[in-house]
Design an enzyme around this catalytic site. Sequence first.
Site, PDB file in Angstrom:
ATOM      1  N   LYS A  54       0.866  -1.343  -0.001  1.00 47.56           N
ATOM      2  CA  LYS A  54      -0.099  -0.344  -0.142  1.00 47.56           C
ATOM      3  C   LYS A  54       0.625   0.760  -0.609  1.00 47.56           C
ATOM      4  O   LYS A  54       0.666   2.155  -0.506  1.00 47.56           O
ATOM      5  CB  LYS A  54      -0.780  -0.128   1.378  1.00 47.56           C
ATOM      6  CG  LYS A  54      -1.925  -0.866   0.892  1.00 47.56           C
ATOM      7  CD  LYS A  54      -3.078  -1.041   2.704  1.00 47.56           C
ATOM      8  CE  LYS A  54      -4.091  -2.260   2.471  1.00 47.56           C
ATOM      9  NZ  LYS A  54      -4.506  -2.336   4.078  1.00 47.56           N
ATOM     10  N   GLN A  98      -4.753  -1.437  10.205  1.00 47.73           N
ATOM     11  CA  GLN A  98      -5.219  -2.648   9.253  1.00 47.73           C
ATOM     12  C   GLN A  98      -5.185  -3.398   9.897  1.00 47.73           C
ATOM     13  O   GLN A  98      -5.079  -3.761  11.589  1.00 47.73           O
ATOM     14  CB  GLN A  98      -3.402  -3.050   8.548  1.00 47.73           C
ATOM     15  CG  GLN A  98      -3.081  -4.730   8.108  1.00 47.73           C
ATOM     16  CD  GLN A  98      -4.051  -5.048   6.410  1.00 47.73           C
ATOM     17  OE1 GLN A  98      -3.581  -3.834   5.976  1.00 47.73           O
ATOM     18  NE2 GLN A  98      -4.318  -5.750   5.848  1.00 47.73           N
ATOM     19  N   ASP A 121     -11.626   2.916   4.027  1.00 48.12           N
ATOM     20  CA  ASP A 121     -11.766   1.703   3.419  1.00 48.12           C
ATOM     21  C   ASP A 121     -13.729   0.915   3.914  1.00 48.12           C
ATOM     22  O   ASP A 121     -13.980  -0.099   3.063  1.00 48.12           O
ATOM     23  CB  ASP A 121     -11.660   0.361   5.587  1.00 48.12           C
ATOM     24  CG  ASP A 121     -10.303  -0.138   5.004  1.00 48.12           C
ATOM     25  OD1 ASP A 121     -10.151  -0.781   3.945  1.00 48.12           O
ATOM     26  OD2 ASP A 121      -9.829  -0.887   5.763  1.00 48.12           O
TER      27      ASP A 121
END
Length: 300
Positions: A54, A98, A121
């Site tokens: 990422k 995460q 997200d």
Amino acid sequence: MTAQIIDGKAFAAKVRGQVAEHVTRLKTEHGITPGLAVVLVGEDPASQVYVRSKGKMTVEVGMNSYEHKLDANVSEVDLLALIDRLNSDPEVHGILVQLPLPGHLDEDLVINSIDPAKDVDGFHISNVGLLGTGQKSMVPCTPLGCLMMLRDHHGSLSGMDAVVIGRSNIVGKPMAQLLLNDSCTVTIAHSRTKDLPDVVRRADIVVAAVGRPEMVPGDWIKAGATVIDVGINRVDAPEKGEGKTRLVGDCHYDSCAEVAGAITPVPGGVGPMTIACLLANTVTACCRANDVAEPEGLTA
């Protein structure tokens, strides 16, 4: 019939190219550089690889990347304090924590502490509610990637019969909502669905996101249907040698490809789209925060 392969790797590269173009426009026309902050708790090897990927791609498209690595035993108070600082930082337009988190941390509490406008997200309860009512929201990355590929392949999805196999909050439920918003007739199927093969056989679009290796065989697929395989499962591969493994999807690729009109492979299908859509969401969040026109084609 041999299915057309929907190349997620190539499509993701195209999306990242579009993101890079918009980042350049934001810099040159508005003096703004989108910023993505990723928070990693602990040292899970898979999460570390994902976070590195990422960060690399964030920089490649010209955005600012902020990585925060915390000990596995970090207190909930300290983690929430970090998120609060990131919420207040005008240089940070997207925040991603995460998952999974260590067991002593409340994932729902952590996710819902993120500013919904920076929740790239798309997991915050406010974004879930906005998506569910057809309003502007941050959209979860994997379903968004699936939707982009379906739109690219079909154009309009209006009136198509879609079956989503899997009811997770991360993929199944938001995928169904996105398809509904594009005027599909949608069925959410799962492990307790009666006559599951018959339910799947009537679908023009099948999105498999159940987490069971090669669960869907070709004789479940309607001739000419489009199959989007979200599954990433590691299975034993003795043909490669002792202890070797290989990746497979939730669909039995060879048999499904014989009857489907189009299909995503595993690997190289949905997977690459997830990070591409994370970058797209960060640009979208940046534009919304600065009252700048959103890029077309990079969100739902």
